[in-house]
Design a protein around this motif. Structure first.
Motif, PDB file in Angstrom:
ATOM      1  N   SER A  62      -6.624   8.377  61.106  1.00  0.00           N
ATOM      2  CA  SER A  62      -7.265   7.290  61.818  1.00  0.00           C
ATOM      3  C   SER A  62      -8.768   8.023  62.736  1.00  0.00           C
ATOM      4  O   SER A  62     -10.043   7.880  62.467  1.00  0.00           O
ATOM      5  N   GLN A  63      -7.670   9.661  62.855  1.00  0.00           N
ATOM      6  CA  GLN A  63      -9.287   9.797  64.201  1.00  0.00           C
ATOM      7  C   GLN A  63     -10.078  10.696  63.276  1.00  0.00           C
ATOM      8  O   GLN A  63     -11.677  10.823  63.195  1.00  0.00           O
ATOM      9  N   ILE A  64      -9.402  11.463  62.372  1.00  0.00           N
ATOM     10  CA  ILE A  64     -10.321  12.624  61.874  1.00  0.00           C
ATOM     11  C   ILE A  64     -11.181  11.377  61.145  1.00  0.00           C
ATOM     12  O   ILE A  64     -12.225  11.479  60.145  1.00  0.00           O
ATOM     13  N   THR A  65     -10.651  10.552  59.813  1.00  0.00           N
ATOM     14  CA  THR A  65     -11.702   9.388  59.235  1.00  0.00           C
ATOM     15  C   THR A  65     -12.576   9.181  59.766  1.00  0.00           C
ATOM     16  O   THR A  65     -14.032   9.450  59.774  1.00  0.00           O
ATOM     17  N   SER A  66     -12.441   8.302  60.877  1.00  0.00           N
ATOM     18  CA  SER A  66     -13.523   8.200  61.806  1.00  0.00           C
ATOM     19  C   SER A  66     -14.421   9.084  61.970  1.00  0.00           C
ATOM     20  O   SER A  66     -15.488   8.458  61.881  1.00  0.00           O
ATOM     21  N   GLU A  67     -14.276  10.240  62.496  1.00  0.00           N
ATOM     22  CA  GLU A  67     -15.170  11.360  62.619  1.00  0.00           C
ATOM     23  C   GLU A  67     -15.914  11.746  61.523  1.00  0.00           C
ATOM     24  O   GLU A  67     -17.330  11.744  61.165  1.00  0.00           O
ATOM     25  N   ASN A  68     -15.301  11.571  59.927  1.00  0.00           N
ATOM     26  CA  ASN A  68     -15.981  11.877  58.792  1.00  0.00           C
ATOM     27  C   ASN A  68     -16.495  10.539  58.758  1.00  0.00           C
ATOM     28  O   ASN A  68     -17.838  10.981  58.062  1.00  0.00           O
ATOM     29  N   LEU A  69     -16.859   9.350  59.190  1.00  0.00           N
ATOM     30  CA  LEU A  69     -17.653   8.518  58.267  1.00  0.00           C
ATOM     31  C   LEU A  69     -18.241   8.256  60.186  1.00  0.00           C
ATOM     32  O   LEU A  69     -19.529   8.110  59.567  1.00  0.00           O
ATOM     33  N   LEU A  70     -18.450   9.276  60.822  1.00  0.00           N
ATOM     34  CA  LEU A  70     -19.518   8.997  61.751  1.00  0.00           C
ATOM     35  C   LEU A  70     -20.106  10.176  61.742  1.00  0.00           C
ATOM     36  O   LEU A  70     -21.747  10.238  62.373  1.00  0.00           O
ATOM     37  N   ALA A  71     -19.693  11.208  61.370  1.00  0.00           N
ATOM     38  CA  ALA A  71     -20.836  12.281  60.575  1.00  0.00           C
ATOM     39  C   ALA A  71     -21.940  12.479  59.376  1.00  0.00           C
ATOM     40  O   ALA A  71     -22.507  12.459  59.775  1.00  0.00           O
ATOM     41  N   LEU A 105     -15.903  16.377  49.735  1.00  0.00           N
ATOM     42  CA  LEU A 105     -15.606  17.356  48.970  1.00  0.00           C
ATOM     43  C   LEU A 105     -17.113  16.461  47.432  1.00  0.00           C
ATOM     44  O   LEU A 105     -16.708  17.708  46.654  1.00  0.00           O
ATOM     45  N   ALA A 106     -18.242  16.149  47.893  1.00  0.00           N
ATOM     46  CA  ALA A 106     -19.034  16.070  46.677  1.00  0.00           C
ATOM     47  C   ALA A 106     -20.520  16.035  48.027  1.00  0.00           C
ATOM     48  O   ALA A 106     -19.924  15.350  48.208  1.00  0.00           O
ATOM     49  N   ASN A 107     -21.213  16.417  47.526  1.00  0.00           N
ATOM     50  CA  ASN A 107     -22.484  15.854  47.898  1.00  0.00           C
ATOM     51  C   ASN A 107     -23.259  14.877  47.476  1.00  0.00           C
ATOM     52  O   ASN A 107     -22.866  14.393  46.536  1.00  0.00           O
ATOM     53  N   ILE A 159     -17.997   7.606  50.208  1.00  0.00           N
ATOM     54  CA  ILE A 159     -16.133   7.257  50.666  1.00  0.00           C
ATOM     55  C   ILE A 159     -15.730   8.471  51.816  1.00  0.00           C
ATOM     56  O   ILE A 159     -15.528   9.290  51.452  1.00  0.00           O
ATOM     57  N   ALA A 160     -14.904   7.741  51.780  1.00  0.00           N
ATOM     58  CA  ALA A 160     -14.445   8.303  53.675  1.00  0.00           C
ATOM     59  C   ALA A 160     -12.178   8.067  53.013  1.00  0.00           C
ATOM     60  O   ALA A 160     -11.282   6.868  53.229  1.00  0.00           O
ATOM     61  N   LEU A 161     -11.737   8.774  53.010  1.00  0.00           N
ATOM     62  CA  LEU A 161     -10.365   9.331  52.318  1.00  0.00           C
ATOM     63  C   LEU A 161      -9.924   9.380  53.233  1.00  0.00           C
ATOM     64  O   LEU A 161      -9.642  10.229  54.230  1.00  0.00           O
ATOM     65  N   ARG A 162      -8.546   8.371  53.267  1.00  0.00           N
ATOM     66  CA  ARG A 162      -7.622   8.743  54.438  1.00  0.00           C
ATOM     67  C   ARG A 162      -6.277   9.197  53.910  1.00  0.00           C
ATOM     68  O   ARG A 162      -5.295   8.767  54.395  1.00  0.00           O
ATOM     69  N   CYS A 163      -5.914  10.293  53.292  1.00  0.00           N
ATOM     70  CA  CYS A 163      -5.610  11.109  52.274  1.00  0.00           C
ATOM     71  C   CYS A 163      -6.337  12.572  52.257  1.00  0.00           C
ATOM     72  O   CYS A 163      -7.101  12.619  52.941  1.00  0.00           O
ATOM     73  N   ALA A 176     -15.427  12.328  51.684  1.00  0.00           N
ATOM     74  CA  ALA A 176     -14.936  13.218  52.411  1.00  0.00           C
ATOM     75  C   ALA A 176     -13.294  12.722  52.658  1.00  0.00           C
ATOM     76  O   ALA A 176     -12.831  11.246  52.324  1.00  0.00           O
ATOM     77  N   ARG A 177     -12.372  13.607  53.147  1.00  0.00           N
ATOM     78  CA  ARG A 177     -10.978  14.093  52.472  1.00  0.00           C
ATOM     79  C   ARG A 177     -10.667  13.972  54.515  1.00  0.00           C
ATOM     80  O   ARG A 177     -11.590  14.361  55.324  1.00  0.00           O
ATOM     81  N   VAL A 178      -9.229  13.715  55.026  1.00  0.00           N
ATOM     82  CA  VAL A 178      -8.397  14.189  55.804  1.00  0.00           C
ATOM     83  C   VAL A 178      -7.562  15.661  55.397  1.00  0.00           C
ATOM     84  O   VAL A 178      -6.678  15.446  54.731  1.00  0.00           O
TER      85      VAL A 178
END
Length: 326
Positions: free
Chosen positions: A304-313, A324-326, A71-75, A94-96
């Motif tokens: 948008s940039q950080i959310t994309s980075e979270n998804l790529l990670a 935020l959670a394992n 789950i990628a939170l864009r907030c 993951a969040r921003v």
């Protein structure tokens, strides 16, 4: 990787089209994530959610059954996520954490100034060729005491602006920021001494209805109260009573505790059934914006940039510190 984006607006699509890696395949849904709409994520590997999407245990369990692992939170806030259930199900979240705190800080000051100098009323008067100043009297911000509850990135950005106005600054936070050393005090003193109080803390079980009948009773008569954080920090019914008694002289809200069915949508042709919200709108000293404080070009780019980075990670099996959670 396929991602279902819920509560998606055109500006979300524009942002991701600019920053997202080609390996991220977004499907956009205007619908808010709920137990009814969760089925739209079928066939995806991850979802992208916003502040009013429902990420409670029942929804998370349905996502898990569909094979959603991320789950990628864009907030920045995550009060709408059942993190314990996400951890049990092995769903990463993951969040921003920061996406231009200045955007929210500047909106906070805009609300203070608008309420104080009654700019919204003056705008309408001039358009009607009414140039009388009666009823538009404000006060100098310089020399007033401003209390900030929460001094994270947004609270700190707000404090820096407040100092520039020549205000006396009082702060409260469970984790003090070294840059604001000397400004911290107890909540009781902040309530009692502040002419203006602005909320910048996260919504947790400890902060829910932080502003309630008891805390309002400790404040100065005619206090200005601003909330650009999360709606449920305020007990709205208690605030309405304080508006009626003149305890609150000015109220600025960019968030509302029952906003999920109202904000981010054009309801101009519909009836709003929320009687509490409609009561707020009847007060001449209340200013409400629709969760707009974050809404700047710079903030949207960061989101948008950080959310994309979270998804790529996640896709690469890596962690970048925003989880935020394992």
């Amino acid at each position: 990787m396929k991602i279902a984006v819920f509560s998606a607006k055109k500006y979300d699509q524009d942002g991701f089209s600019q920053w997202a890696d080609a390996s991220l395949k977004f499907t956009y849904f205007d619908s808010r994530l709920s137990q009814e709409s969760v089925k739209l994520a079928q066939g995806c590997h991850a979802i992208c959610a916003f502040v009013n999407d429902d990420l409670s245990a029942p929804v998370l369990k349905q996502l898990s059954v569909m094979g959603i692992e991320m789950i990628a939170l864009r907030c920045a806030g995550f009060n709408n996520v059942d993190l314990d259930t996400a951890k049990e199900l092995g769903i990463r979240v993951a969040r921003v954490p920061a996406y231009s705190p200045e955007a929210v800080a500047e909106h906070t000051l805009a609300m203070m100034l608008t309420l104080n100098r009654k700019l919204h009323k003056a705008f309408n008067r001039v358009r009607d060729d009414n140039f009388a100043l009666d009823g538009l009297l404000g006060f100098n911000m310089h020399g007033k005491t401003v209390g900030l509850i929460g001094t994270g990135r947004i609270g700190l950005a707000t404090a820096r602006i407040i100092k520039g106005f020549g205000c006396k600054l009082l702060c409260y936070d469970v984790q003090e920021n070294a840059e604001l050393a000397g400004h911290y005090t107890s909540l009781a003193q902040l309530y009692q001494q502040s002419d203006i109080i602005s909320l910048h803390c996260p919504l947790t079980p400890d902060t829910q209805h932080l502003i309630n009948q008891d805390s309002l009773a400790q404040m100065k008569d005619g206090v200005m109260l601003i909330n650009t954080s999360r709606g449920a920090l305020i007990d709205t019914k208690a605030v309405i009573n304080s508006l009626k008694s003149r305890k609150i002289g000015y109220l600025g809200l960019d968030v509302y505790e029952q906003e999920a069915d109202i904000f981010f949508e054009d309801l101009s042709e519909q009836m709003i059934d929320d009687e509490v919200f409609k009561r707020l709108l009847t007060f001449p000293n209340v200013l409400i914006t629709g969760h707009q404080a974050f809404f700047t070009k710079e903030a949207l780019q960061q989101i948008s940039q950080i959310t994309s980075e979270n998804l790529l990670a996640f896709a690469s099996g890596l962690r970048n510190g925003n989880e935020l959670a394992n």
